[in-house]
Design a protein around this motif. Structure first.
Motif, PDB file in Angstrom:
ATOM      1  N   SER A 194     -10.729   0.270  -6.939  1.00 53.91           N
ATOM      2  CA  SER A 194     -11.742  -0.647  -6.418  1.00 53.91           C
ATOM      3  C   SER A 194     -11.181  -2.069  -6.431  1.00 53.91           C
ATOM      4  O   SER A 194     -10.124  -2.321  -7.004  1.00 53.91           O
ATOM      5  CB  SER A 194     -12.975  -0.588  -7.305  1.00 53.91           C
ATOM      6  OG  SER A 194     -12.671  -1.168  -8.558  1.00 53.91           O
TER       7      SER A 194
ATOM      8  N   ARG B  38      -7.944  -3.427  -8.500  1.00 55.82           N
ATOM      9  CA  ARG B  38      -6.768  -3.915  -7.779  1.00 55.82           C
ATOM     10  C   ARG B  38      -6.378  -5.297  -8.280  1.00 55.82           C
ATOM     11  O   ARG B  38      -5.214  -5.611  -8.416  1.00 55.82           O
ATOM     12  CB  ARG B  38      -7.070  -3.995  -6.290  1.00 55.82           C
ATOM     13  CG  ARG B  38      -6.780  -2.710  -5.597  1.00 55.82           C
ATOM     14  CD  ARG B  38      -6.973  -2.904  -4.111  1.00 55.82           C
ATOM     15  NE  ARG B  38      -7.617  -1.723  -3.583  1.00 55.82           N
ATOM     16  CZ  ARG B  38      -8.491  -1.724  -2.602  1.00 55.82           C
ATOM     17  NH1 ARG B  38      -8.822  -2.856  -2.027  1.00 55.82           N
ATOM     18  NH2 ARG B  38      -9.012  -0.618  -2.193  1.00 55.82           N
TER      19      ARG B  38
ATOM     20  N   SER C  56     -19.925   5.090  -5.344  1.00 54.15           N
ATOM     21  CA  SER C  56     -19.621   5.389  -3.955  1.00 54.15           C
ATOM     22  C   SER C  56     -20.839   6.042  -3.304  1.00 54.15           C
ATOM     23  O   SER C  56     -21.493   6.903  -3.887  1.00 54.15           O
ATOM     24  CB  SER C  56     -18.424   6.337  -3.903  1.00 54.15           C
ATOM     25  OG  SER C  56     -18.521   7.143  -2.768  1.00 54.15           O
TER      26      SER C  56
ATOM     27  N   THR D  74       3.510   3.138  -5.299  1.00 56.78           N
ATOM     28  CA  THR D  74       2.576   3.486  -6.368  1.00 56.78           C
ATOM     29  C   THR D  74       2.425   2.270  -7.270  1.00 56.78           C
ATOM     30  O   THR D  74       3.268   1.364  -7.258  1.00 56.78           O
ATOM     31  CB  THR D  74       3.085   4.653  -7.230  1.00 56.78           C
ATOM     32  OG1 THR D  74       4.320   4.262  -7.818  1.00 56.78           O
ATOM     33  CG2 THR D  74       3.271   5.903  -6.405  1.00 56.78           C
TER      34      THR D  74
ATOM     35  N   SER E 124       0.812  -1.216   0.000  1.00 51.27           N
ATOM     36  CA  SER E 124       0.000   0.000   0.000  1.00 51.27           C
ATOM     37  C   SER E 124       0.848   1.270   0.000  1.00 51.27           C
ATOM     38  O   SER E 124       0.339   2.356  -0.165  1.00 51.27           O
ATOM     39  CB  SER E 124      -0.928  -0.008   1.206  1.00 51.27           C
ATOM     40  OG  SER E 124      -0.163  -0.225   2.365  1.00 51.27           O
TER      41      SER E 124
ATOM     42  N   GLU F 137      -6.521   3.668  -3.993  1.00 55.65           N
ATOM     43  CA  GLU F 137      -7.397   4.519  -4.801  1.00 55.65           C
ATOM     44  C   GLU F 137      -8.224   3.714  -5.794  1.00 55.65           C
ATOM     45  O   GLU F 137      -9.005   4.257  -6.554  1.00 55.65           O
ATOM     46  CB  GLU F 137      -6.558   5.549  -5.565  1.00 55.65           C
ATOM     47  CG  GLU F 137      -5.783   6.494  -4.648  1.00 55.65           C
ATOM     48  CD  GLU F 137      -4.891   7.433  -5.444  1.00 55.65           C
ATOM     49  OE1 GLU F 137      -5.429   8.236  -6.207  1.00 55.65           O
ATOM     50  OE2 GLU F 137      -3.660   7.329  -5.299  1.00 55.65           O
TER      51      GLU F 137
ATOM     52  N   ARG G 103      -0.754   6.394  -9.133  1.00 58.89           N
ATOM     53  CA  ARG G 103      -1.656   6.338  -7.986  1.00 58.89           C
ATOM     54  C   ARG G 103      -1.318   5.150  -7.075  1.00 58.89           C
ATOM     55  O   ARG G 103      -0.523   4.300  -7.413  1.00 58.89           O
ATOM     56  CB  ARG G 103      -3.104   6.263  -8.480  1.00 58.89           C
ATOM     57  CG  ARG G 103      -3.538   7.602  -9.101  1.00 58.89           C
ATOM     58  CD  ARG G 103      -4.631   7.453 -10.123  1.00 58.89           C
ATOM     59  NE  ARG G 103      -5.884   7.007  -9.520  1.00 58.89           N
ATOM     60  CZ  ARG G 103      -6.913   6.573 -10.232  1.00 58.89           C
ATOM     61  NH1 ARG G 103      -6.829   6.502 -11.553  1.00 58.89           N
ATOM     62  NH2 ARG G 103      -8.005   6.180  -9.636  1.00 58.89           N
ATOM     63  N   TYR G 104      -1.937   5.155  -5.906  1.00 55.64           N
ATOM     64  CA  TYR G 104      -1.682   4.099  -4.924  1.00 55.64           C
ATOM     65  C   TYR G 104      -2.816   3.073  -4.925  1.00 55.64           C
ATOM     66  O   TYR G 104      -3.954   3.408  -5.281  1.00 55.64           O
ATOM     67  CB  TYR G 104      -1.532   4.722  -3.533  1.00 55.64           C
ATOM     68  CG  TYR G 104      -0.230   5.459  -3.380  1.00 55.64           C
ATOM     69  CD1 TYR G 104       0.912   4.796  -2.941  1.00 55.64           C
ATOM     70  CD2 TYR G 104      -0.130   6.806  -3.717  1.00 55.64           C
ATOM     71  CE1 TYR G 104       2.116   5.462  -2.831  1.00 55.64           C
ATOM     72  CE2 TYR G 104       1.075   7.479  -3.613  1.00 55.64           C
ATOM     73  CZ  TYR G 104       2.198   6.807  -3.161  1.00 55.64           C
ATOM     74  OH  TYR G 104       3.388   7.440  -3.062  1.00 55.64           O
TER      75      TYR G 104
END
Lengths: 324, 334
Positions: A157, A161, B287, A111, A108, A155, A151-152
């Motif tokens: 869904s 991921r 969301s 990036t 986490s 961020e 991005r990480y």
């Protein structure tokens, strides 16, 4: 099956973990997580491993990627023995894994770009200045925008991921992907997106999949061969269609009938298997499944040696008097 | 008129216009937006939807177990046997909870107290709700364990949750939920944490017990297969709203809302041709902190919605008897 070039051959694989006890933490027994498993996986095929929790599916997968050392038996990858030896770098490159929970298998603090670059860096595959280009390529391959690189993981869904997890596994252009429950943490509508992606990638890149899932409907949809595991052993293995239409082993039959079918007009008689999977530390003396269901022929199987018996081409079943 | 009266008498739980919101660090989140449904006597109603659609919040609202002080019921009523549960005092609610409404939770390990024996936890239900002594409560607990199919209940009753397998633990949770013969059982994903074979056992057990006791069940799940096999009626939820509601057979045969159709066609099924492309629903669940008032499925429906449909909610419409659907004209497929 013969049309496929052989990629992985597992013969009589055993993975036993010691059970320690007493003051001196001596091994007082062993947990037979994988017991006498043999299977062959051809290039470009998908092998689906199904079974209940605790049946040894994940241990088998981890052994194939060399995260766990086998107790005995052999695993050949492209005719090269990999069990018991130090993993060669090119083996690590060729076999990659996608994990169940994408939230936990991505760092986490990195990036997405850094996550995808790391394998390229370790294996010194791509020049430093070209790496970011490769990252964009990988993201595209799994259907994510190039901007995702900065991005990480948090961020994204769950489905996105899992795409990152797949991109990471693809970074080294492996031949074999081990997918450990790749969609079980995802919602239904996202699950089908990821399954489509996996099927696409396979036909584009000629990948071979070892797919572990507990959802038989998922496995049936994507797999060529299905292996059903029960308490560390493969009880039945064969072409996917064949396993569904013509299951031989009582466990396979029960497993298939336990899946709820999303069609309320089909009322069928469910075969309810009583009880739970017995402990692999202290398995029953005879047939592990016959013992669970209290089969009348169970006493016959006590002390027997179980062997796989071929029913038809490529369809084998663990021979046992009480389950067939 | 006659029909209306009958409907009234055989409705056990009537949820009307239920809205729930949460105050979080990221601001105001509306988890439920005027949800309506009824559970009839002796029947099973399924609530289906993806994570975050408000299924569990619905269950917690009925039990009045929403986390305080973040969760708040902003409007609506929950009539149980004609009595609005939202108007009961905390004491009155305690009389209902576990007594007339039983709840089965998803993860049995979290629903049981790890440091107390099974018998201890089960007797508690009897001691709280029935005027009996500790000894009788204990005997009743053993009987209850026997009813839910736990072998050697007189031995198991002395054991702790960690000594039982996942399926056994879920049986204990079911025993606790059904101990006082509740009129309504709320089962929140009762089999999600279990293997398929154990899931089959538990669903079978639930159905048998439901028949014996004549209870109604509100079953929450994301698995359409489970719905098809156990429910009489289904509510499909999306982003805090019920988008479609119909008798099970009707819903599967004739899904009307684009979301329901997408959901039904995206699941891999045993009777589908393998290796074919699965239908998907593009995008992801929105969301909850940033929702529009109108059609919430618009971004995923593949159809460009005009602004007025995004700003104004289309009412639920009855398309055939008992089959209700949110009538956004672009998401309907009549």
């Amino acid at each position: 099956m013969n049309a496929h070039e052989e990629l992985v051959r597992i013969t009589n694989l055993r993975v036993h973990f010691p059970v320690r006890g007493g003051i001196f933490r001596r091994a007082v027994g062993s947990c037979k997580a994988v017991d006498q498993v043999s299977l062959v996986l051809g290039k470009g095929q998908t092998l689906g491993l199904v079974g209940e929790s605790g049946c040894g599916k994940s241990t088998l997968a981890k052994t194939v990627v060399k995260l766990v050392e086998p107790t005995s038996g052999s695993i050949k990858f492209k005719n090269q023995e990999i069990a018991g030896k130090r993993a060669q770098n090119n083996f690590r490159q060729n076999v990659q894994m996608v994990f169940q929970d994408p939230a936990e298998s991505l760092n986490s603090r990195m990036t997405v770009g850094a996550i995808l670059e790391e394998p390229l860096e370790i294996h010194k595959l791509v020049e430093k200045n070209l790496r970011s280009k490769r990252v964009v390529e990988l993201l595209e391959q799994v259907g994510l925008p190039a901007s995702a690189a900065d991005r990480y993981p948090f961020e994204f869904s769950g489905g996105q991921r899992q795409r990152i997890g797949i991109a990471r596994a693809l970074a080294l252009q492996p031949e074999l992907l081990v997918l450990d429950e790749p969609v079980s943490a995802l919602d239904v509508s996202v699950q089908s997106q990821v399954l489509n992606l996996l099927m696409d990638l396979q036909s584009k890149l000629g990948l071979t999949y070892l797919l572990i899932a507990h959802d038989l409907a998922v496995v049936k949809h994507v797999a060529d061969i299905i292996a059903v595991m029960y308490l560390g052993k493969i009880v039945e293995i064969g072409p996917a269609e064949e396993i569904y239409l013509n299951p031989i082993h009582a466990y396979t039959k029960a497993l298939i009938s336990a899946i709820p079918i999303p069609d309320p007009t089909k009322k069928r008689k469910r075969v309810i298997i009583p009880g739970d999977v017995p402990s692999p530390i202290d398995p029953p003396k005879g047939c592990a499944f016959g013992h669970r269901v209290g089969a009348s022929l169970y006493p016959k199987s006590v002390g027997m040696k179980f062997n796989m018996e071929e029913i038809s081409t490529g369809h084998s079943v663990l021979h046992c008097p009480c389950c067939i | 008129m006659q029909k209306g009266e009958r409907m009234k008498t055989d409705t056990l739980l009537d949820v009307k216009g239920l809205s729930v919101s949460f105050e979080t660090d990221e601001g105001h989140v509306q988890a439920l937006d005027s949800v309506d449904f009824q559970v009839r006597l002796g029947q099973t109603l399924g609530l289906v939807g993806e994570s975050g659609c408000g299924k569990s919040v619905t269950a917690l609202s009925i039990m009045r177990l929403l986390p305080k002080p973040m969760g708040k019921i902003t409007s609506g009523r929950i009539d149980f046997q004609g009595q609005d549960l939202l108007e009961l005092s905390p004491d009155g609610m305690r009389q209902v909870r576990g007594n007339e409404i039983g709840m089965i939770f998803q993860e049995p390990m979290n629903a049981l107290n790890p440091v107390r024996t099974i018998g201890d936890q089960l007797s508690e239900v009897f001691l709280l709700h029935q005027e009996i002594g500790a000894k009788d409560a204990w005997l009743k607990s053993v009987e209850m364990l026997n009813d839910v199919g736990i072998p050697a209940p007189d031995v198991r009753v002395f054991e702790y949750p960690h000594q039982l397998s996942g399926g056994m633990r879920q049986r204990v949770v079911i025993a606790m939920a059904l101990a006082c013969r509740p009129k309504l059982v709320i089962a929140d994903e009762p089999t999600t944490a279990l293997d398929v074979t154990v899931q089959a056992q538990i669903l079978d057990l639930l159905q048998t017990l439901q028949k014996q006791l004549g209870s109604s069940v509100l079953l929450i799940t994301h698995d359409l297969g489970v719905i098809a096999e156990t429910c009489d009626e289904v509510c499909v939820m999306y982003a805090g709203r019920v988008v479609e509601r119909a008798p099970t057979v009707e819903l599967f045969a004739n899904p009307i809302h684009a979301y329901t159709r997408g959901l039904l066609s995206s699941i891999p099924r045993l009777d589908r041709t393998p290796k074919t492309k699965l239908a998907t629903i593009d995008g992801m669940v929105p969301s909850l902190s940033d929702l529009n008032e109108g059609c919430r499925f618009a971004p995923r429906s593949g159809k460009v919605h005009p602004q007025n449909l995004l700003d104004q909610r289309s009412p639920l419409k009855e398309v055939s008897e008992g089959h209700w659907v949110e009538s956004c004209p672009l998401c309907l497929n009549l």
